[in-house]
Design a protein around this motif. Structure first.
Motif, short mmCIF file in Angstrom:
data_model
loop_
_atom_site.label_atom_id
_atom_site.label_comp_id
_atom_site.label_asym_id
_atom_site.label_seq_id
_atom_site.Cartn_x
_atom_site.Cartn_y
_atom_site.Cartn_z
N LYS B 169 41.10 2.43 -13.44
CA LYS B 169 39.71 2.69 -14.06
C LYS B 169 39.08 4.00 -13.76
O LYS B 169 38.52 4.89 -14.59
N LEU B 170 39.09 4.19 -12.39
CA LEU B 170 38.61 5.33 -11.88
C LEU B 170 39.32 6.59 -12.66
O LEU B 170 38.57 7.76 -12.87
N GLY B 171 40.61 6.49 -12.54
CA GLY B 171 41.17 7.75 -13.30
C GLY B 171 40.63 7.86 -14.66
O GLY B 171 40.33 9.04 -14.98
N MET B 172 40.45 6.83 -15.28
CA MET B 172 39.97 6.80 -16.63
C MET B 172 38.66 7.46 -16.83
O MET B 172 38.47 8.46 -17.62
N MET B 173 37.77 7.08 -15.95
CA MET B 173 36.60 7.68 -15.76
C MET B 173 36.52 9.25 -15.68
O MET B 173 35.69 10.03 -16.01
N ILE B 174 37.52 9.48 -14.48
CA ILE B 174 37.68 10.92 -14.27
C ILE B 174 37.99 11.91 -15.34
O ILE B 174 37.29 13.00 -15.66
N ARG B 175 38.85 11.25 -15.99
CA ARG B 175 39.63 11.99 -17.34
C ARG B 175 38.57 12.10 -18.40
O ARG B 175 38.29 13.18 -18.91
N ALA B 176 37.59 11.00 -18.41
CA ALA B 176 36.64 11.24 -19.43
C ALA B 176 35.61 12.02 -19.10
O ALA B 176 34.85 13.02 -19.95
N GLY B 177 35.53 12.22 -17.62
CA GLY B 177 34.31 13.10 -17.17
C GLY B 177 34.78 14.54 -17.52
O GLY B 177 33.92 15.28 -17.42
N VAL B 178 35.95 14.78 -17.20
CA VAL B 178 36.50 16.19 -17.61
C VAL B 178 36.09 16.67 -19.15
O VAL B 178 35.87 17.73 -19.14
N ASP B 179 36.26 15.49 -19.82
CA ASP B 179 36.10 16.21 -21.16
C ASP B 179 34.62 16.08 -21.56
O ASP B 179 34.45 17.10 -22.41
N ASP B 180 33.76 15.16 -21.00
CA ASP B 180 32.48 15.21 -21.54
C ASP B 180 31.59 14.19 -20.70
O ASP B 180 31.52 13.01 -20.77
N ARG B 181 31.21 14.94 -19.69
CA ARG B 181 30.31 14.32 -18.59
C ARG B 181 29.01 13.44 -19.40
O ARG B 181 28.59 12.37 -18.79
N GLN B 182 28.19 14.04 -20.02
CA GLN B 182 27.03 13.51 -20.71
C GLN B 182 27.40 11.90 -21.34
O GLN B 182 26.77 11.00 -21.16
N MET B 183 28.66 12.27 -22.08
CA MET B 183 28.93 11.03 -22.94
C MET B 183 29.32 9.83 -21.95
O MET B 183 29.01 8.54 -22.16
N LEU B 184 30.21 10.14 -20.89
CA LEU B 184 30.47 9.37 -19.90
C LEU B 184 29.32 8.56 -19.13
O LEU B 184 29.25 7.39 -19.14
N GLY B 185 28.40 9.36 -19.02
CA GLY B 185 27.04 8.91 -18.28
C GLY B 185 26.26 7.93 -19.60
O GLY B 185 26.04 7.09 -18.99
N ALA B 186 26.49 8.39 -20.56
CA ALA B 186 25.81 7.47 -21.67
C ALA B 186 26.37 6.34 -21.94
O ALA B 186 25.72 4.99 -22.16
#
Lengths: 331, 291
Positions: B169-186
């Motif tokens: 799950k952490l890896g998924m979050m990390i990869r999502a964060g690379v692409d779009d930090r704001q969306m990940l936060g949202a």
């Protein structure tokens, strides 16, 4: 506004020209000479190298960490070709030929660094220029045939003519100051020329500049060439000041020191480089009384960290903020 | 033939160390866009702190001395990295240049304090008996076992990173964060916390490299600059933020360094930089980097 700055700068240079005599009046003879040679002279020499970085960062937006290395290229070429250097690598040239040769080499190295990093920006540029600088450092440190490896090249005493001995602190100080003033006003002039305006356009929006028909790549490389020449002048002076050059003068520490000077002074105007180098040199000299001689790096590191955290535009920024505060108070 | 094989194996073991260190640098850069100029300092901190735990235990003859040094060194680097991100870098997210400057300031202070505490004498770990001594390698003969272990650790790090990034799950979050930090936060993810975790992991890898590197060869002042440079070059060549790219870059640079040193000793550094410049000219984002 611009011309006011130039007038103030001119007054500043005149004041600096007279400063050694003033110091001699106020301070005991030994101390006055120490200030002239070891603090002011050194600050001006390193200020020139720092200004090459400030020039690139302020007007082009390129934070290059290769400037100390480029300065070293000028110093090494001078040391390799000039007569009297120990050990003799090539030799055979007088200072009147070896110094220009060093400046040409530094300019060429500047152009090369600019060309290599031409497709990168911001932190990528920072990383690549640092890698290039460290690469040259490690090459110079390990190569004996051309650079005499770890020991470097000694006894680059500088030109001596009757009545003009660079080893005399007064003469060196004024030569350094004259060089710095010429380069400083040269930069101020250059940034208002068409070339300088395009450069600032590239800083703000490279795509638009390209759309206007300018070659962004060529302007960038040329800017690095100009900065290379400036750094080369500083490197030549520092090599003569240090009576030689060794890899340590272009290592990671020295590279970072130049960055520290530029940032402490402020990346926003070329004068910041000299303010920064003066603050740095004063700290360097009096670290023993402030904290601990051997822990100078901790002290300057902390100062640097505080500046970056509190006032990213350096001493100039603090000055500007104070002026604004005073102006607001008067109203 | 023997010599060539030895050089290649030397290159690969060196590449293993480079990969361990540079993967941390690449990881931090990939997610956070932070050029961690203190990466070399973290390498050095872990080496020295680990050694100060290792030495008294080793003198008493404890078999676990090396493992304890490794664990403490890595943990210290991880905690240091987490603190740096939490206290200094977190609140200036997005100001990439300023973050780079902060880490430069940190690296100066850390290197100087290490010099103050540990002095200029080089330190070297002794590997535990199980991985000490030499092993017969076909075609080469005796080869230091620890250097082979080094390759094993690097492979494990690579696989581990790949699993963490692609299977957790952490890896998924990390990869999502690379692409779009704001969306990940949202999406309700605590992005700053992910940042601290990534920075800590990256610093831990630098620390792992520090202890391993200090076992393979003596650790001395100046190692910070050397390993910062290695991380920069490997990541520039391999591609920013790509684990495979980092591995490729490390192998290329490690081999180039060893081959260069064998063939033209005082010019070997040039080979490394010719590779870097060639990659930059052809693919500015690195061999496996995304445009």
């Amino acid at each position: 506004m611009r011309s006011a700055a130039a007038t103030w700068s001119l007054l500043g240079v005149l004041a600096l020209l007279a400063l050694p005599w003033l110091l001699a009046q106020v301070l005991p003879a030994g101390q006055a000479q120490f200030w002239t040679a070891n603090i002011l002279g050194r600050a001006i020499v390193f200020g020139i190298i720092a200004m090459s970085l400030t020039f690139l960062a302020t007007y082009g937006g390129f934070v290059s960490l290769a400037q100390m290395m480029i300065a070293g290229v000028a110093g090494y070429v001078l040391a390799i070709f000039v007569d009297g250097a120990v050990p003799r690598i090539v030799g055979g040239l007088g200072y009147s030929l070896a110094v220009p040769l060093g400046l040409v080499a530094a300019t060429a190295m500047g152009l090369l660094v600019g060309a290599i990093s031409v497709r990168t920006r911001d932190i990528y540029l920072l990383m690549i220029t640092l890698a290039l600088a460290m690469g040259v450092f490690r090459f110079v440190e390990t190569n004996i045939a051309w650079f005499n490896g770890y020991e470097g090249i000694r006894n680059v005493v500088g030109p001596a003519m009757p009545g003009f001995d660079v080893r005399d602190p007064m003469v060196f100080y004024h030569v350094a100051l004259g060089t710095a003033a010429l380069l400083y006003f040269g930069v101020l002039y250059l940034v208002r020329s068409p070339f300088g305006l395009v450069l600032q356009g590239i800083r703000d929006n490279p795509r638009r500049v390209a759309a206007l028909g300018y070659s962004v790549a060529l302007h960038r490389i040329a800017a690095f060439g100009v900065a290379g020449f400036i750094a080369g002048c500083g490197g030549t002076l520092s090599t003569i000041y240090n009576i030689g050059i060794s890899p340590g003068t272009i290592g990671l520490g020295a590279t970072v020191n130049v960055l520290i000077m530029s940032v402490i002074g402020g990346l926003g105007h070329p004068v910041g480089a000299f303010i920064g180098s003066l603050i740095f040199t004063v700290f360097d000299t009096f670290a023993a009384t402030i904290y601990d001689r051997d822990r100078f790096n901790t002290l300057i590191g902390l100062v640097f960290l505080v500046i970056v955290l509190v006032s990213p535009d350096g001493a100039i920024g603090i000055g500007a903020r104070l002026r604004r505060l005073l102006a607001a108070g008067r109203r | 033939m023997d010599l060539a094989a030895t050089i290649v194996l030397n290159g690969l073991t060196l590449a293993a160390l480079y990969f361990i260190v540079a993967s941390g640098f690449s990881l931090i850069f990939g997610l956070m866009r932070v050029v961690n100029m203190a990466h070399g300092a973290m390498y050095m901190v872990a080496g020295y702190v680990g050694y100060s735990v290792f030495e008294p235990l080793y003198d008493r003859g404890a078999w676990y001395a090396w493992y304890a040094g490794l664990g403490v060194g890595v943990a210290f680097a991880a905690a240091f990295g987490a603190l740096v991100q939490k206290l200094l870098l977190g609140w200036m997210q997005g100001q990439e240049l300023r973050q780079a400057l902060v880490t430069i300031g940190l690296s100066i202070i850390v290197a100087d304090q290490l010099l103050a505490v540990y002095g200029g004498t080089p330190r070297q770990f002794f590997a535990p008996d199980a991985i000490f001594g030499s092993t017969q390698v076909p075609g080469i003969g005796g080869y230091p076992t620890f250097r082979l272990v080094q390759i094993g650790i690097a492979v494990a790090v690579g696989l581990g990173l790949w699993l963490v990034l692609n299977r957790t799950k952490l890896g998924m979050m990390i990869r999502a964060g690379v692409d779009d930090r704001q969306m990940l936060g949202a999406c309700g993810v605590n992005v700053p916390l992910v940042g601290v975790a990534v920075f800590s992991l990256g610093a831990a890898l630098a620390g792992l490299g520090g202890v391993i590197g200090a076992t393979a060869q003596p650790l001395a002042q100046g190692a910070d600059g050397r390993f910062l440079l290695i991380s920069l070059v490997v990541v520039i060549v391999g591609g920013m933020g790509s684990v495979t790219g980092t591995a490729l870059g490390a192998v290329l640079i490690g081999l180039a360094e060893q081959i260069g040193q064998a063939m033209f000793p005082t010019y070997s550094v040039i080979l490394t930089f010719v590779i870097m410049v060639a990659v930059l000219a052809l693919r500015p984002q690195g061999m496996l980097g995304r445009a």
